[in-house]
Design a protein around this motif. Structure first.
Motif, PDB file in Angstrom:
ATOM      1  N   TRP A 116       0.855  -1.183   0.000  1.00 55.38           N
ATOM      2  CA  TRP A 116       0.000   0.000   0.000  1.00 55.38           C
ATOM      3  C   TRP A 116       0.890   1.232   0.000  1.00 55.38           C
ATOM      4  O   TRP A 116       1.701   1.421   0.903  1.00 55.38           O
ATOM      5  N   TYR A 117       0.751   2.021  -1.059  1.00 49.04           N
ATOM      6  CA  TYR A 117       1.547   3.239  -1.208  1.00 49.04           C
ATOM      7  C   TYR A 117       0.685   4.459  -0.920  1.00 49.04           C
ATOM      8  O   TYR A 117      -0.537   4.432  -1.092  1.00 49.04           O
ATOM      9  N   GLY A 118       1.343   5.542  -0.535  1.00 50.56           N
ATOM     10  CA  GLY A 118       0.647   6.803  -0.321  1.00 50.56           C
ATOM     11  C   GLY A 118       0.285   7.463  -1.633  1.00 50.56           C
ATOM     12  O   GLY A 118       0.518   6.913  -2.722  1.00 50.56           O
ATOM     13  N   ASP A 119      -0.290   8.642  -1.563  1.00 55.38           N
ATOM     14  CA  ASP A 119      -0.705   9.359  -2.760  1.00 55.38           C
ATOM     15  C   ASP A 119       0.496   9.979  -3.465  1.00 55.38           C
ATOM     16  O   ASP A 119       1.509  10.299  -2.845  1.00 55.38           O
ATOM     17  N   GLY A 120       0.380  10.148  -4.800  1.00 51.67           N
ATOM     18  CA  GLY A 120       1.440  10.779  -5.579  1.00 51.67           C
ATOM     19  C   GLY A 120       2.335   9.763  -6.247  1.00 51.67           C
ATOM     20  O   GLY A 120       2.436   8.596  -5.828  1.00 51.67           O
TER      21      GLY A 120
END
Length: 395
Positions: A284-288
């Protein structure tokens, strides 16, 4: 035949130490039915029944194929105890629903050589092949036809099921009827790459049938001849079924928290020289575009023993956390003695969480467990602790 089964790797096969000429078979992670033929021996059909209820297996498979469109109970599977009859029955019902209103038509680009011009002239090919001759003409045109990727996939899956052992006679008769309705569609050549299709409003009624067709054709089938050995059948790898469900369900459950979930994440390396490649089940990656990892998950179709889960799983997750720079990692199992356990790694401060799902629960209950897990992941994720809000689980 015992040696043939051992060579097939469908099941674990070994000579019986107590009875001469007998072999002991032990099921691994695969379920389904196959027919095995070895030189000089009569064919043997091996049927492997999953431990989970058939309806639950079908839900896990269906949700991972189409999480937003799938609904439990679309196809009645209660009357079957084996995988292949369920799959054949479900595919035939979905295919009937797809083409009941008529076989889907679409435009297909065709390139041909003809004596009359139809569509457009392929000038480059005309010059390369004809050297300035007026006839014949290299042409290309768009034809409105039923011979499109969607129908080719349905026909290929239908014919695949008709060749497999164990399809019930009534289902086989209905599959033959569906094949007749698709008679104008070009059959796929064995070994040929599967045609690609894109979901759209026009083919919406085909979606469920196409997802099942891909599951049937994507390599889960066993049909090969190593040496003189012939194997013909259909097998599901429960490791992959469970892994796909967990990862897809987590991706859907984490949507309200933002970021993006990536299945079988690429670009993860253990060493600075990027020589040791790693492939976590879910990150799970953050936004951007340049977002940092927020959580890592690995799904294991295993049950907890009396002395716990295998230590190797913890070592693997520790490597993932180290490579991704995460303070915590999550292992998700099919069954456990407790719903959660945590281990803090000495000197590193990394916490390795072990979660156990209850596959005996209803589909809504199972999705609620995944939703709770997503909330726990979001609560301890870097840069997210102060932003997390309570998100209701599925109704």
């Amino acid at each position: 035949m015992g040696r043939a089964l051992a060579a097939s790797r469908i099941v674990d096969a070994a000579p019986d130490p107590y009875v001469v000429g007998h072999w002991v078979l032990k099921a691994g992670s695969k379920v389904g039915a196959v027919s095995v033929t070895a030189p000089g021996a009569a064919p043997v059909t091996v049927r492997i029944i999953p431990k989970v209820p058939m309806a639950r297996l079908f839900f896990l498979l269906g949700y991972s194929l189409d999480p937003r469109g799938w609904r439990d109970g679309q196809v009645d599977v209660a009357e079957h105890r084996e995988v292949l009859p369920v799959l054949a029955h479900a595919f035939e019902r979905q295919t009937d629903r797809a083409i009941r209103a008529g076989v889907l038509q679409g435009y297909r680009t065709t390139e041909d050589t003809a004596l009359v011009v139809r569509g457009r002239i392929r000038e480059a090919e005309q010059v390369r092949r004809r050297f300035g001759a007026a006839l014949p003409v290299e042409i290309g045109y768009d034809e409105f036809t039923t011979d499109i990727p969607e129908n080719r996939l349905l026909r290929a899956a239908t014919e695949r099921l008709l060749r497999l052992p164990g399809v019930p006679r009534p289902v086989r008769a209905r599959l033959l009827h569906q094949r007749t309705r698709l008679i104008d569609v070009t059959p796929l050549v064995r070994g040929q790459r599967l045609p690609e299709w894109r979901p759209s409003r026009l083919n919406a009624r085909y979606h469920h049938a196409l997802h099942l067709a891909e599951a049937i054709l994507d390599g889960a089938s066993a049909e090969h001849r190593p040496g003189g050995l012939r194997i013909d059948g259909f097998l599901f790898d429960m490791n992959k079924v469970f892994e796909d469900f967990v990862c897809v369900a987590l991706r859907e459950a984490l949507r309200p928290y933002g970021g993006r979930g990536v299945l079988q994440a690429r670009g993860v390396y253990l060493d600075e020289d990027e020589r040791v490649r790693m492939r976590p089940d879910f990150v799970w990656y953050g936004d951007g575009n340049a977002s940092r990892p927020l959580a890592v998950v690995d799904a294991k179709y295993k049950t907890e023993k009396k002395d716990g889960y295998p230590d190797a799983d913890l070592y693997q997750m520790l490597a993932y956390c180290t490579a991704l720079g995460l303070p915590a990692g999550h292992l998700v199992y099919a069954k456990g003695n407790a719903p959660h356990a945590g281990h803090r790694v000495r000197e590193a401060g990394i916490v390795l969480h072990q979660h156990a799902l209850d596959l005996d629960r209803s589909p809504n209950g199972l999705l609620a467990e995944v939703s709770d897990l997503a909330g726990e992941m979001a609560a301890i994720a870097p840069e997210r602790r102060s932003q997390v809000t309570t998100v209701p689980g599925p109704v």
